[in-house]
Motif scaffolding. Structure first.
Motif, PDB file in Angstrom:
ATOM      1  N   ALA A  83      72.582  52.926 -19.965  1.00  0.00           N
ATOM      2  CA  ALA A  83      71.279  52.271 -19.898  1.00  0.00           C
ATOM      3  C   ALA A  83      70.558  52.411 -21.231  1.00  0.00           C
ATOM      4  CB  ALA A  83      70.446  52.899 -18.782  1.00  0.00           C
ATOM      5  N   LYS A  84      69.517  51.599 -21.430  1.00  0.00           N
ATOM      6  CA  LYS A  84      68.803  51.635 -22.707  1.00  0.00           C
ATOM      7  C   LYS A  84      68.196  53.008 -22.980  1.00  0.00           C
ATOM      8  CE  LYS A  84      64.358  49.786 -21.043  1.00  0.00           C
ATOM      9  NZ  LYS A  84      63.342  48.710 -21.234  1.00  0.00           N
ATOM     10  N   SER A  85      67.936  53.788 -21.940  1.00  0.00           N
ATOM     11  CA  SER A  85      67.394  55.137 -22.128  1.00  0.00           C
ATOM     12  C   SER A  85      68.397  56.065 -22.805  1.00  0.00           C
ATOM     13  CB  SER A  85      66.982  55.733 -20.785  1.00  0.00           C
ATOM     14  OG  SER A  85      68.093  55.824 -19.906  1.00  0.00           O
ATOM     15  N   GLN A  86      69.669  55.646 -22.860  1.00  0.00           N
ATOM     16  CA  GLN A  86      70.721  56.444 -23.487  1.00  0.00           C
ATOM     17  C   GLN A  86      71.066  55.966 -24.895  1.00  0.00           C
ATOM     18  OE1 GLN A  86      73.091  55.786 -19.610  1.00  0.00           O
ATOM     19  NE2 GLN A  86      73.977  57.662 -20.433  1.00  0.00           N
ATOM     20  N   TRP A  87      70.468  54.865 -25.329  1.00  0.00           N
ATOM     21  CA  TRP A  87      70.788  54.333 -26.650  1.00  0.00           C
ATOM     22  C   TRP A  87      70.087  55.148 -27.727  1.00  0.00           C
ATOM     23  CZ3 TRP A  87      69.401  48.503 -25.498  1.00  0.00           C
ATOM     24  CH2 TRP A  87      70.265  48.020 -24.507  1.00  0.00           C
ATOM     25  N   ILE A  88      70.781  55.383 -28.827  1.00  0.00           N
ATOM     26  CA  ILE A  88      70.147  56.091 -29.938  1.00  0.00           C
ATOM     27  C   ILE A  88      69.164  55.160 -30.637  1.00  0.00           C
ATOM     28  CG2 ILE A  88      72.103  57.629 -30.259  1.00  0.00           C
ATOM     29  CD1 ILE A  88      72.917  56.000 -32.705  1.00  0.00           C
ATOM     30  N   GLU A  89      68.285  55.743 -31.423  1.00  0.00           N
ATOM     31  CA  GLU A  89      67.290  54.932 -32.124  1.00  0.00           C
ATOM     32  C   GLU A  89      67.950  54.154 -33.260  1.00  0.00           C
ATOM     33  OE1 GLU A  89      65.442  58.299 -35.126  1.00  0.00           O
ATOM     34  OE2 GLU A  89      64.599  58.091 -33.112  1.00  0.00           O
ATOM     35  N   PHE A  90      67.336  53.038 -33.607  1.00  0.00           N
ATOM     36  CA  PHE A  90      67.893  52.189 -34.660  1.00  0.00           C
ATOM     37  C   PHE A  90      68.031  52.950 -35.971  1.00  0.00           C
ATOM     38  CE2 PHE A  90      67.343  49.280 -38.269  1.00  0.00           C
ATOM     39  CZ  PHE A  90      68.437  48.446 -38.072  1.00  0.00           C
ATOM     40  N   HIS A 147      67.498  45.180 -32.212  1.00  0.00           N
ATOM     41  CA  HIS A 147      68.147  45.363 -33.513  1.00  0.00           C
ATOM     42  C   HIS A 147      69.387  46.244 -33.437  1.00  0.00           C
ATOM     43  CE1 HIS A 147      64.529  48.373 -34.236  1.00  0.00           C
ATOM     44  NE2 HIS A 147      65.134  48.594 -33.089  1.00  0.00           N
ATOM     45  N   ARG A 148      69.428  47.168 -32.484  1.00  0.00           N
ATOM     46  CA  ARG A 148      70.620  48.012 -32.341  1.00  0.00           C
ATOM     47  C   ARG A 148      71.822  47.193 -31.882  1.00  0.00           C
ATOM     48  NH1 ARG A 148      67.268  52.145 -28.695  1.00  0.00           N
ATOM     49  NH2 ARG A 148      66.480  50.080 -28.102  1.00  0.00           N
ATOM     50  N   PHE A 149      71.589  46.223 -31.023  1.00  0.00           N
ATOM     51  CA  PHE A 149      72.676  45.365 -30.553  1.00  0.00           C
ATOM     52  C   PHE A 149      73.206  44.504 -31.696  1.00  0.00           C
ATOM     53  CE2 PHE A 149      73.865  41.732 -27.403  1.00  0.00           C
ATOM     54  CZ  PHE A 149      75.187  42.135 -27.399  1.00  0.00           C
ATOM     55  N   ILE A 150      72.308  44.019 -32.545  1.00  0.00           N
ATOM     56  CA  ILE A 150      72.758  43.249 -33.712  1.00  0.00           C
ATOM     57  C   ILE A 150      73.600  44.133 -34.623  1.00  0.00           C
ATOM     58  CG2 ILE A 150      72.027  42.032 -35.800  1.00  0.00           C
ATOM     59  CD1 ILE A 150      69.574  41.053 -34.265  1.00  0.00           C
ATOM     60  N   LEU A 151      73.116  45.341 -34.925  1.00  0.00           N
ATOM     61  CA  LEU A 151      73.865  46.236 -35.806  1.00  0.00           C
ATOM     62  C   LEU A 151      75.200  46.620 -35.179  1.00  0.00           C
ATOM     63  CD1 LEU A 151      74.266  48.020 -38.262  1.00  0.00           C
ATOM     64  CD2 LEU A 151      72.761  49.742 -37.198  1.00  0.00           C
ATOM     65  N   ALA A 152      75.209  46.930 -33.890  1.00  0.00           N
ATOM     66  CA  ALA A 152      76.463  47.289 -33.224  1.00  0.00           C
ATOM     67  C   ALA A 152      77.470  46.150 -33.298  1.00  0.00           C
ATOM     68  CB  ALA A 152      76.193  47.661 -31.769  1.00  0.00           C
ATOM     69  N   THR A 153      76.992  44.914 -33.170  1.00  0.00           N
ATOM     70  CA  THR A 153      77.887  43.759 -33.233  1.00  0.00           C
ATOM     71  C   THR A 153      78.423  43.563 -34.646  1.00  0.00           C
ATOM     72  OG1 THR A 153      76.643  42.728 -31.421  1.00  0.00           O
ATOM     73  CG2 THR A 153      78.111  41.303 -32.699  1.00  0.00           C
ATOM     74  N   ILE A 154      77.580  43.770 -35.647  1.00  0.00           N
ATOM     75  CA  ILE A 154      78.042  43.692 -37.035  1.00  0.00           C
ATOM     76  C   ILE A 154      79.133  44.722 -37.295  1.00  0.00           C
ATOM     77  CG2 ILE A 154      77.354  44.145 -39.436  1.00  0.00           C
ATOM     78  CD1 ILE A 154      74.625  42.888 -38.721  1.00  0.00           C
ATOM     79  N   LEU A 155      78.906  45.959 -36.861  1.00  0.00           N
ATOM     80  CA  LEU A 155      79.910  47.004 -37.052  1.00  0.00           C
ATOM     81  C   LEU A 155      81.200  46.660 -36.318  1.00  0.00           C
ATOM     82  CD1 LEU A 155      77.613  50.140 -36.654  1.00  0.00           C
ATOM     83  CD2 LEU A 155      78.517  49.193 -38.792  1.00  0.00           C
TER      84      LEU A 155
END
Length: 278
Positions: A83-90, A147-155
């Motif tokens: 869940a989003k509560s488990q995502w690290i900060e950007f 923005h984290r989803f964009i960065l994760a997709t780029i990686l």
């Protein structure tokens, strides 16, 4: 990116960020498609799940720690993924990734794309890494994609290598997948010899292509608006179709894709990809 793309395993150094497999095309810049920069996340479910973000200017969102560089297994539908509560900060995801981006092109192998290289130029230098930051933040704030989803997709798609070779579609009637996000018929980097301003615009365009779509295919926005969460959206982006009960079904594309994205959102970077043991 989509099911039609044939994968060719990219060999990455042991210390490098894992990159997706791809068949290679020549690295000359693709003609830019029309700019779909008005495309935004509109799904109310997306803002509840975290796929949509009205406050991408806040780079300290998330758990407040750097996460754990390990690969965990997730199964089934999107509700079984972090869940989003488990995502690290950007900010943490970005700082974790900078060293990997600095060697991303050399790790992919620099040379002629048509001869099997993974990148057609060196990179990323410190300035280019900063330009990627600028572009992610600009596109995230305009598209409302987290923005984290964009960065994760780029990686996931390019390891962040600006000079990444594109994926060649074996069906000549279908678009190839170039750029930082291996978008549908989008743009390729303008090249290391271009001016800083031209490089910045080129990087912005590559991220627009992947996040907001092109005239040839959907981006993250369209997939998020259809499914309302990053995990089904990631499967949509990678495969073009989604088995909502089994997101590890690649539908002919990359089976591990959604698990990879989930792990990137929680801190995975260098640890071995353990999907084969899932």
């Amino acid at each position: 990116m989509l099911t039609q793309v044939v994968a060719l395993q990219a060999i990455i150094a042991a210390s490098a960020l894992a990159a997706p497999s791809k068949e290679i095309q020549e690295g000359a810049p693709h003609v830019l498609v029309s700019n779909p920069s008005s495309q935004q996340v509109t799904s109310s479910d997306a803002f509840s799940s975290g796929a949509g973000n009205n406050d991408n200017a806040n780079i300290y969102d998330g758990t407040g720690d750097v996460g754990t560089d390990q690969y965990d297994c997730y199964y089934g539908g999107w509700g079984s993924f972090p869940a989003k509560s488990q995502w690290i900060e950007f900010d943490a995801m970005w700082n974790n990734s900078k060293s990997a981006m600095s060697t991303s092109c050399s790790d992919l192998g620099v040379g002629s794309c048509s001869d099997g290289a993974g990148a057609f130029g060196d990179g990323d230098n410190d300035e280019q890494i900063g330009l990627i930051w600028n572009a992610i933040q600009q596109v995230a704030e305009s598209s409302l994609v987290d923005h984290r989803f964009i960065l994760a997709t780029i990686l996931q798609e390019s390891s962040g290598c600006v000079n990444v070779c594109g994926s060649t579609n074996p069906d000549p009637s279908q678009p190839d997948n170039p750029g930082l996000m291996q978008s549908d018929g989008g743009s390729t980097f303008v090249g290391n010899s271009a001016s800083t301003s031209d490089q910045q615009q080129s990087i912005i365009q590559m991220i627009i292509d992947g996040a907001q779509g092109t005239s040839d295919g959907d981006g993250l926005v369209q997939c998020i608006n259809q499914y309302g969460n990053i995990y089904e959206a990631a499967r949509c982006y990678n495969s073009g179709s989604v088995d909502s009960s089994d997101l590890n079904d690649g539908e002919g594309a990359t089976n591990s894709y959604v698990n990879d994205i989930a792990n990137r959102m929680t801190g995975w970077l260098y640890a071995d990809n353990g999907f084969d043991s899932c």
